[in-house]
Design a protein around this motif. Structure first.
Motif, PDB file in Angstrom:
ATOM      1  N   HIS A  15      -8.058   4.316  -0.864  1.00  0.00           N
ATOM      2  CA  HIS A  15      -7.236   4.268   0.344  1.00  0.00           C
ATOM      3  C   HIS A  15      -5.756   4.337  -0.018  1.00  0.00           C
ATOM      4  CE1 HIS A  15      -5.893   3.198   4.350  1.00  0.00           C
ATOM      5  NE2 HIS A  15      -5.118   2.281   3.801  1.00  0.00           N
ATOM      6  N   ALA A  65      -3.455   7.465   1.203  1.00  0.00           N
ATOM      7  CA  ALA A  65      -2.708   7.081   2.408  1.00  0.00           C
ATOM      8  C   ALA A  65      -1.566   8.051   2.700  1.00  0.00           C
ATOM      9  CB  ALA A  65      -2.184   5.658   2.277  1.00  0.00           C
ATOM     10  N   ARG A  84      -7.770   7.730   5.963  1.00  0.00           N
ATOM     11  CA  ARG A  84      -8.127   6.319   6.128  1.00  0.00           C
ATOM     12  C   ARG A  84      -9.536   6.106   5.595  1.00  0.00           C
ATOM     13  NH1 ARG A  84      -6.124   6.711  12.007  1.00  0.00           N
ATOM     14  NH2 ARG A  84      -3.940   6.205  11.798  1.00  0.00           N
TER      15      ARG A  84
END
Length: 145
Positions: free
Chosen positions: A52, A56, A61
């Motif tokens: 993640h 990002a 997500r």
């Protein structure tokens, strides 16, 4: 992306039947099998957090979906959720049958809503409903904007 962890494996009816010394008389979770699931889930959460953080900046997500704790909550307090049977399934004997062994010719319990498991591995519709409700905040996060 949502990645689901493992359930408390030692609480699955088939695991209890095949691995408990008195699996037909005294049914309960086998912590040695559930501890493997807990350890796996911790490793999975760490890896997903790393992924993640790495993705990002691209707007991706990734979230971990915990089913272990909600299932344990149901197992430890079955009456709160309306369950009478938590260590055997609704289909057949509820100890070993799964997949094609649960079919239109199989015996089934008169009220599946009282059972946590449909067969010796898979949860009932009612159990899945509680798991879904528990997952809604994660899904909302993943689907926002």
């Amino acid at each position: 992306m949502a990645v689901v962890g493992l359930p408390p494996m030692g609480c699955l009816p088939i695991v209890i039947t095949l691995n408990s010394p008195h699996g037909l008389k005294q049914r309960g979770c086998l912590d040695s099998y559930s501890s493997v699931a807990r350890n796996y889930n911790k490793i999975l959460q760490n890896e997903l957090q790393f992924m993640h953080n790495s993705l990002a900046m691209f707007g991706a997500r990734i979230s971990y979906v915990d089913i272990y704790e909600p299932l344990m909550e149901m197992i430890q307090g079955p009456k709160k959720f309306g369950f009478d049977k938590i260590f055997n399934g609704c289909c057949g004997t509820g100890y070993l049958e799964t997949s094609f062994l649960c079919n239109p010719l199989s015996y089934t319990c008169p009220d599946a809503t009282k059972y946590m498991f449909w067969d010796s591995i898979h949860p009932t519709e009612k159990t899945y409903y509680y798991l879904f409700k528990n997952t809604l905040p994660i899904l909302d996060f993943l689907l926002k904007d």
